[in-house]
Design an enzyme around this catalytic site. Structure first.
Site, PDB file in Angstrom:
ATOM      1  N   ARG A   1       0.838  -1.188   0.000  1.00  0.00           N
ATOM      2  CA  ARG A   1       0.000   0.000   0.000  1.00  0.00           C
ATOM      3  C   ARG A   1       0.880   1.247   0.000  1.00  0.00           C
ATOM      4  O   ARG A   1       1.871   1.321   0.735  1.00  0.00           O
ATOM      5  CB  ARG A   1      -0.918   0.013   1.233  1.00  0.00           C
ATOM      6  CG  ARG A   1      -2.115  -0.921   1.096  1.00  0.00           C
ATOM      7  CD  ARG A   1      -3.047  -0.452  -0.030  1.00  0.00           C
ATOM      8  NE  ARG A   1      -4.222  -1.269  -0.231  1.00  0.00           N
ATOM      9  CZ  ARG A   1      -4.345  -2.229  -1.151  1.00  0.00           C
ATOM     10  NH1 ARG A   1      -3.350  -2.525  -1.957  1.00  0.00           N
ATOM     11  NH2 ARG A   1      -5.479  -2.883  -1.288  1.00  0.00           N
TER      12      ARG A   1
ATOM     13  N   GLU B   1      -3.146   7.471  -6.032  1.00  0.00           N
ATOM     14  CA  GLU B   1      -3.208   6.698  -7.278  1.00  0.00           C
ATOM     15  C   GLU B   1      -4.343   7.209  -8.152  1.00  0.00           C
ATOM     16  O   GLU B   1      -5.472   7.313  -7.666  1.00  0.00           O
ATOM     17  CB  GLU B   1      -3.417   5.211  -6.955  1.00  0.00           C
ATOM     18  CG  GLU B   1      -2.226   4.622  -6.231  1.00  0.00           C
ATOM     19  CD  GLU B   1      -2.333   3.126  -5.933  1.00  0.00           C
ATOM     20  OE1 GLU B   1      -3.334   2.513  -6.333  1.00  0.00           O
ATOM     21  OE2 GLU B   1      -1.418   2.594  -5.299  1.00  0.00           O
TER      22      GLU B   1
ATOM     23  N   HIS C   1       0.055  -0.337  -9.857  1.00  0.00           N
ATOM     24  CA  HIS C   1      -0.733  -1.177  -8.936  1.00  0.00           C
ATOM     25  C   HIS C   1      -1.266  -2.420  -9.668  1.00  0.00           C
ATOM     26  O   HIS C   1      -2.482  -2.653  -9.730  1.00  0.00           O
ATOM     27  CB  HIS C   1      -1.893  -0.368  -8.330  1.00  0.00           C
ATOM     28  CG  HIS C   1      -2.433  -0.966  -7.065  1.00  0.00           C
ATOM     29  ND1 HIS C   1      -2.941  -0.227  -6.034  1.00  0.00           N
ATOM     30  CD2 HIS C   1      -2.551  -2.265  -6.658  1.00  0.00           C
ATOM     31  CE1 HIS C   1      -3.365  -1.020  -5.063  1.00  0.00           C
ATOM     32  NE2 HIS C   1      -3.139  -2.277  -5.416  1.00  0.00           N
TER      33      HIS C   1
HETATM   34  C1  MLT Z   1      -5.657  -5.994  -3.281  1.00  0.00           C
HETATM   35  O1  MLT Z   1      -5.853  -5.310  -2.271  1.00  0.00           O
HETATM   36  O2  MLT Z   1      -6.217  -7.084  -3.435  1.00  0.00           O
HETATM   37  C2  MLT Z   1      -4.759  -5.523  -4.365  1.00  0.00           C
HETATM   38  O3  MLT Z   1      -3.990  -4.445  -3.964  1.00  0.00           O
HETATM   39  C3  MLT Z   1      -5.489  -5.261  -5.607  1.00  0.00           C
HETATM   40  C4  MLT Z   1      -6.597  -4.269  -5.430  1.00  0.00           C
HETATM   41  O4  MLT Z   1      -6.567  -3.428  -4.561  1.00  0.00           O
HETATM   42  O5  MLT Z   1      -7.557  -4.350  -6.185  1.00  0.00           O
END
Ligand code: MLT
Length: 325
Positions: A234, A263, A281
């Site tokens: 994160r 982001e 990401h």
């Molecule tokens: C997650 O939290 O599963 C990944 O960072 C991908 C997302 O956030 O969609």
């Protein structure tokens, strides 16, 4: 009004299977129009999101019929979990479904930093053949510091073992006799010790009050000079201006960031450094992981709408409120 509202880009066979049984409204850009989202959610029984939709207490207060929020992913930082639980709404996420993909991307970024693969690719495509410019470092014999030894941290460390790395782990929630640590032949150490000994530091942390801005100027100064830094967890974990300063001073030898404080980020100085790799990401973005994530979240949403408990609920798997429909 639809049964299930999907205000982000969640597609695939599992969504199509849901359509056969429920009225599904897929609006991939709706997350970006909060007023319209609040209007659309008012009569829906299920909401399915990734990480872009802010599922706030205010939004939930508009969702009088809502029984379940399905999170296609693992992080819950975009969801006001307490507000949902107080309102008796189930939260179902998809833990572990994208962990392999996240671990594989992390290894890809570590290798990319160690061997300067993106820079060498760009340089060669410009017509150069600059072999001396791209003398990297081996991972063999080096130490990987895993900050956060949950599933993704564990799977990353397993892969690093195959490269001959040794493993240090920092995780305040893990006991030193945890079987996973012996499986990794890992030492559980304090964060300061990890930072001072690791050649590569990789973060695998949720965004919480405790982890917010954890990697700041003080922590970067504690890193072994020239060590590599990777964050696929994160963006809130890293103070980006402090990382920039550490990269410029050479305290940190290179950094790879798949996640950012904001982001998408504004292009800045970090992006212009040759020893920085940035990706948008995408740790969970493989066909396989997305197929698993979508299947799992659709299954849980359907279960709740059918009156059954969600399998991957955060807290209670059954809603405490009744839908009017
Ligand atoms: C997650 O939290 O599963 C990944 O960072 C991908 C997302 O956030 O969609």
């Amino acid at each position: 009004m639809p049964d299930i509202l999907i205000p982000e880009n969640i597609k695939g066979a599992a969504v199509e299977a849901l359509r056969a049984r429920f009225d599904v409204s897929l609006q991939p850009d709706l997350w970006n129009s909060p007023a319209q989202l609040a209007e659309e959610i008012s009569n829906c029984r299920a909401l399915m999101v990734r990480n872009q939709t802010p599922v706030t207490a205010e939004l939930l207060s508009q969702a009088r019929e809502l029984l379940v929020v399905g999170r296609a992913g693992v992080g819950l930082d975009n969801i006001d979990v307490k507000a949902a639980q107080d309102a008796g709404i189930v939260i179902a996420s998809t833990p572990d479904q994208n962990a392999i993909s996240a671990a594989e991307l992390t290894m890809g970024l570590i290798l990319s930093l160690a061997r300067m693969i993106p820079a060498a690719d760009g340089d060669t495509k410009e017509g150069n053949w600059s072999r001396q410019k791209f003398v990297g470092v081996e991972l063999y014999g080096k130490t990987l510091g895993i900050v956060g030894a949950g599933k993704i941290g564990y799977l990353t460390a397993r892969r690093a073992l195959a490269f001959g790395m040794s493993i240090l782990a920092y995780d305040p929630y893990l006991s030193p006799d945890n079987i996973l640590l012996s499986d990794l032949r890992a030492e559980l150490v304090s964060l300061d010790e990890l930072l001072s000994r690791a050649d590569v530091v990789s973060c695998h942390l949720p965004a919480t009050r405790e982890t917010n801005r954890l990697m700041n100027v003080v922590r970067f100064e504690k890193m072994k000079p020239g060590a590599l830094f990777v964050n696929t967890s994160r963006g809130a974990v890293v103070v980006e201006e402090d990382l920039l300063a550490a990269l410029k001073s050479g305290a940190v030898g290179g950094a790879a960031l798949d996640v950012r404080a904001t982001e998408p980020p504004e292009a800045g100085e970090l992006e212009s450094l040759p020893n920085v790799i940035v990706t948008p990401h995408i740790a969970a973005f493989t066909g396989e992981a997305q197929e698993r994530v979508t299947r799992a979240v659709c299954e849980d949403v359907a279960r709740v709408l059918d009156g059954k408990p969600a399998i991957n609920a955060v807290g209670s798997g059954l809603p405490r409120r009744m839908a009017a429909r």
